[in-house]
Design an enzyme around this catalytic site. Structure first.
Site, PDB file in Angstrom:
ATOM      1  N   GLY A  47       0.851  -1.200   0.000  1.00  0.00           N
ATOM      2  CA  GLY A  47       0.000   0.000   0.000  1.00  0.00           C
ATOM      3  C   GLY A  47       0.873   1.232   0.000  1.00  0.00           C
ATOM      4  CG  HIS A 105     -26.909  20.441   9.199  1.00  0.00           C
ATOM      5  ND1 HIS A 105     -25.831  21.104   8.673  1.00  0.00           N
ATOM      6  CD2 HIS A 105     -27.868  20.505   8.243  1.00  0.00           C
ATOM      7  CE1 HIS A 105     -26.116  21.538   7.464  1.00  0.00           C
ATOM      8  NE2 HIS A 105     -27.354  21.189   7.180  1.00  0.00           N
ATOM      9  CD  GLU A 128      -4.648   9.776  -6.613  1.00  0.00           C
ATOM     10  OE1 GLU A 128      -3.731  10.510  -6.974  1.00  0.00           O
ATOM     11  OE2 GLU A 128      -5.732   9.683  -7.201  1.00  0.00           O
TER      12      GLU A 128
HETATM   13  C1  LIG Z   1     -11.707   3.885  -2.299  1.00  0.00           C
HETATM   14  C2  LIG Z   1     -10.266   3.645  -2.640  1.00  0.00           C
HETATM   15  C3  LIG Z   1      -9.824   3.843  -3.939  1.00  0.00           C
HETATM   16  C4  LIG Z   1      -8.494   3.576  -4.287  1.00  0.00           C
HETATM   17  N1  LIG Z   1      -8.091   3.659  -5.617  1.00  0.00           N
HETATM   18  C5  LIG Z   1      -6.861   3.200  -5.976  1.00  0.00           C
HETATM   19  C6  LIG Z   1      -6.497   3.099  -7.365  1.00  0.00           C
HETATM   20  O1  LIG Z   1      -7.266   3.475  -8.259  1.00  0.00           O
HETATM   21  N2  LIG Z   1      -5.293   2.575  -7.668  1.00  0.00           N
HETATM   22  C7  LIG Z   1      -4.411   2.152  -6.714  1.00  0.00           C
HETATM   23  O2  LIG Z   1      -3.335   1.679  -7.069  1.00  0.00           O
HETATM   24  N3  LIG Z   1      -4.717   2.254  -5.383  1.00  0.00           N
HETATM   25  C8  LIG Z   1      -5.925   2.755  -4.995  1.00  0.00           C
HETATM   26  N4  LIG Z   1      -6.266   2.836  -3.653  1.00  0.00           N
HETATM   27  C9  LIG Z   1      -5.302   2.402  -2.651  1.00  0.00           C
HETATM   28  C10 LIG Z   1      -4.744   3.516  -1.788  1.00  0.00           C
HETATM   29  O3  LIG Z   1      -3.865   4.323  -2.530  1.00  0.00           O
HETATM   30  C11 LIG Z   1      -4.096   2.869  -0.554  1.00  0.00           C
HETATM   31  O4  LIG Z   1      -5.147   2.378   0.250  1.00  0.00           O
HETATM   32  C12 LIG Z   1      -3.231   3.819   0.228  1.00  0.00           C
HETATM   33  O5  LIG Z   1      -2.083   4.171  -0.498  1.00  0.00           O
HETATM   34  C13 LIG Z   1      -2.793   3.247   1.593  1.00  0.00           C
HETATM   35  O6  LIG Z   1      -2.321   1.951   1.504  1.00  0.00           O
HETATM   36  P1  LIG Z   1      -2.901   0.832   2.505  1.00  0.00           P
HETATM   37  O7  LIG Z   1      -4.386   0.889   2.408  1.00  0.00           O
HETATM   38  O8  LIG Z   1      -2.253  -0.465   2.198  1.00  0.00           O
HETATM   39  O9  LIG Z   1      -2.469   1.308   3.944  1.00  0.00           O
HETATM   40  P2  LIG Z   1      -1.068   1.033   4.688  1.00  0.00           P
HETATM   41  O10 LIG Z   1       0.050   1.388   3.797  1.00  0.00           O
HETATM   42  O11 LIG Z   1      -1.103  -0.326   5.274  1.00  0.00           O
HETATM   43  O12 LIG Z   1      -1.135   2.105   5.851  1.00  0.00           O
HETATM   44  C14 LIG Z   1      -1.827   1.904   7.083  1.00  0.00           C
HETATM   45  C15 LIG Z   1      -1.487   3.063   8.008  1.00  0.00           C
HETATM   46  O13 LIG Z   1      -0.085   3.053   8.301  1.00  0.00           O
HETATM   47  C16 LIG Z   1       0.489   4.302   7.962  1.00  0.00           C
HETATM   48  N5  LIG Z   1       1.862   4.107   7.484  1.00  0.00           N
HETATM   49  C17 LIG Z   1       2.302   3.264   6.516  1.00  0.00           C
HETATM   50  N6  LIG Z   1       3.615   3.393   6.342  1.00  0.00           N
HETATM   51  C18 LIG Z   1       4.037   4.335   7.225  1.00  0.00           C
HETATM   52  C19 LIG Z   1       5.299   4.925   7.521  1.00  0.00           C
HETATM   53  N7  LIG Z   1       6.409   4.577   6.867  1.00  0.00           N
HETATM   54  N8  LIG Z   1       5.352   5.863   8.484  1.00  0.00           N
HETATM   55  C20 LIG Z   1       4.248   6.246   9.153  1.00  0.00           C
HETATM   56  N9  LIG Z   1       3.015   5.731   8.903  1.00  0.00           N
HETATM   57  C21 LIG Z   1       2.914   4.789   7.945  1.00  0.00           C
HETATM   58  C22 LIG Z   1      -0.406   4.868   6.875  1.00  0.00           C
HETATM   59  O14 LIG Z   1      -0.270   6.275   6.774  1.00  0.00           O
HETATM   60  C23 LIG Z   1      -1.766   4.439   7.376  1.00  0.00           C
HETATM   61  O15 LIG Z   1      -2.236   5.324   8.354  1.00  0.00           O
HETATM   62  C24 LIG Z   1      -7.578   3.150  -3.297  1.00  0.00           C
HETATM   63  C25 LIG Z   1      -8.020   2.999  -1.971  1.00  0.00           C
HETATM   64  C26 LIG Z   1      -9.335   3.215  -1.643  1.00  0.00           C
HETATM   65  C27 LIG Z   1      -9.775   2.976  -0.214  1.00  0.00           C
END
Ligand SMILES: Cc1cc2nc3c(=O)[nH]c(=O)nc-3n(C[C@H](O)[C@H](O)[C@H](O)COP(=O)(O)OP(=O)(O)OC[C@H]3O[C@@H](n4cnc5c(N)ncnc54)[C@H](O)[C@@H]3O)c2cc1C
Length: 380
Positions: free
Chosen positions: A132, A339, A364
């Site tokens: 992610g 509200h 993103e």
């Molecule tokens: C509705 C929706 C649409 C999306 N559309 C797309 C798309 O079109 N294409 C695509 O490729 N992706 C898409 N995404 C994916 C999105 O970009 C990822 O969910 C996002 O980048 C976070 O990754 P993750 O969910 O794995 O969270 P994680 O990376 O597991 O993060 C979990 C938490 O840990 C924190 N964290 C992680 N690493 C660190 C660090 N080094 N230091 C401090 N904090 C950290 C994060 O900030 C977060 O709070 C979409 C997601 C959603 C929910």
């Protein structure tokens, strides 16, 4: 020369999309949120209006407009319906942009043109269940086999893929001195072994399409490589810089919608013999909301302007995305507060703004990731 005025073309686009958003997009927004119905009809009309390829060259069927115009359209659509806004933003900035930036002439004619005409939605497949924020942790592989790549793996949370005829995905194409070589490859969604699943139950953005992709030995010709082999990860980072302007613009649109409703309601609702807007505490809340929206919009437009000038804009794109998404949550929450109990009810729409806005602090690049990007770019 510092000039905050929109150009005549930008003003024209703003007027046109604003009317369209109010008359066509907004009326069905509550219903689409409830039924999770993708706004197909809205996009049919946006295609007819020439909006689907707005910032891309006319040579590929685009509108030849600038990034500020794209931000204006994304803001106005999101003000009416954020599901429509994210669909549009992802279509342009994640689907079309990498093809425009890194595609060959032939790839642009084959893959960007149908995106510009609205024949295909644009999508972008980077995120995986174990990759992610750390998107370089991708596990999907593309093995060379004669003139083809054979791709296996999966992607999660991919916007628009059910409505895309093709999309670029990242995959490991090799190992350079123990370091993963990641490349971007264009994959037709009807390829054998490619499954798109639309099964998520989301908190918000319910009418947008969020999918899981499974690639089981999907064979595509090597000519589908986007950009250069091994450069896919860097290309996606560049793509995300532009995408963050879209997320910032979405956030401004949602915040504006929440503010407009809160202001209107504060003038109607009476308690203790006065309208809410007569209480100074409400006035101060609204003043803060208006100020933050203005700052967020200015930052979005600055990042877009820098991009249009061909100047570096990564820091400003991260700043506008981070600031706008966080104030969108704050403004939506305050709008609910103004509200009272009615704000908690779906009919008043403000609760939807808060549910929709939350994604903008995640997608993103999360807020934490934006702070890491900004910290790096300011020399920490
Ligand atoms: C509705 C929706 C649409 C999306 N559309 C797309 C798309 O079109 N294409 C695509 O490729 N992706 C898409 N995404 C994916 C999105 O970009 C990822 O969910 C996002 O980048 C976070 O990754 P993750 O969910 O794995 O969270 P994680 O990376 O597991 O993060 C979990 C938490 O840990 C924190 N964290 C992680 N690493 C660190 C660090 N080094 N230091 C401090 N904090 C950290 C994060 O900030 C977060 O709070 C979409 C997601 C959603 C929910």
């Amino acid at each position: 020369m510092l000039n905050f005025d929109l150009t005549e073309e930008q003003q024209m686009i703003k007027k046109m999309i604003r009317e369209f958003a109010d008359e066509v997009v907004a009326p069905g927004a509550i219903e689409r949120d409830r039924t999770k119905k993708f706004p197909v009809e809205v996009f049919k009309q946006l295609s007819e209006m020439g909006m689907m390829g707005l910032p891309f060259s006319e040579e590929y069927g685009g509108g030849g407009a600038d990034t500020i115009s794209f931000a204006i359209v994304t803001e106005e659509l999101s003000r009416a319906c954020a599901s429509t806004g994210i669909t549009y933003s992802a279509h342009i900035s994640l689907g079309g942009a990498p093809l425009n930036l890194f595609g060959t002439e032939e790839q642009k004619h084959t893959y960007l043109t149908p995106i510009c005409t609205g024949e295909s939605f644009g999508a972008f497949g980077l995120t995986e269940s174990n990759a992610g924020s750390d998107a370089g942790g991708t596990q999907t592989t593309a093995k060379e086999d004669g003139d083809d790549y054979v791709i296996s793996g999966s992607k999660v949370f991919i916007t628009n893929a059910s409505y895309a005829k093709h999309l670029a995905i990242t995959a490991i194409t090799g190992n350079e001195g123990g370091k993963k070589e990641i490349s971007a490859i264009i994959v037709p969604t009807n390829a054998e072994g490619f499954t798109v699943m639309d099964n998520y139950e989301k908190m918000g953005l319910n009418a947008s399409n969020t999918t899981e992709l499974v690639l089981d030995n999907v064979r595509v010709p090597k000519e589908n490589l986007l950009g250069t082999q091994g450069n896919g990860f860097r290309q996606f980072l560049v793509t995300l810089d532009g995408g963050r302007i879209g997320i910032g613009a979405m956030a401004v649109g949602i915040a504006q919608a929440a503010f407009d409703r809160a202001l209107r309601y504060s003038k109607e609702r009476k308690q203790f013999g006065k309208t809410l807007s007569e209480f100074q505490i409400t006035q101060f809340k609204l003043a803060d909301m208006a100020m933050k929206i203005e700052l967020a919009r200015t930052m979005v437009h600055k990042a877009a302007w820098l991009k249009d000038q061909g100047r570096p804009f990564s820091k400003e794109a991260s700043m506008c995305k981070l600031y706008a998404s966080e104030i969108a949550m704050e403004v939506a929450s305050e709008a609910i507060q103004i509200h009272g109990g009615y704000g908690y009810m779906k009919e008043y729409e403000v609760e939807r703004y808060m549910r929709d806005a939350k994604l903008l602090e995640i997608g993103e690049g999360t807020s934490e990731v934006q702070r890491m990007v900004i910290a790096r770019l300011i020399g920490c």
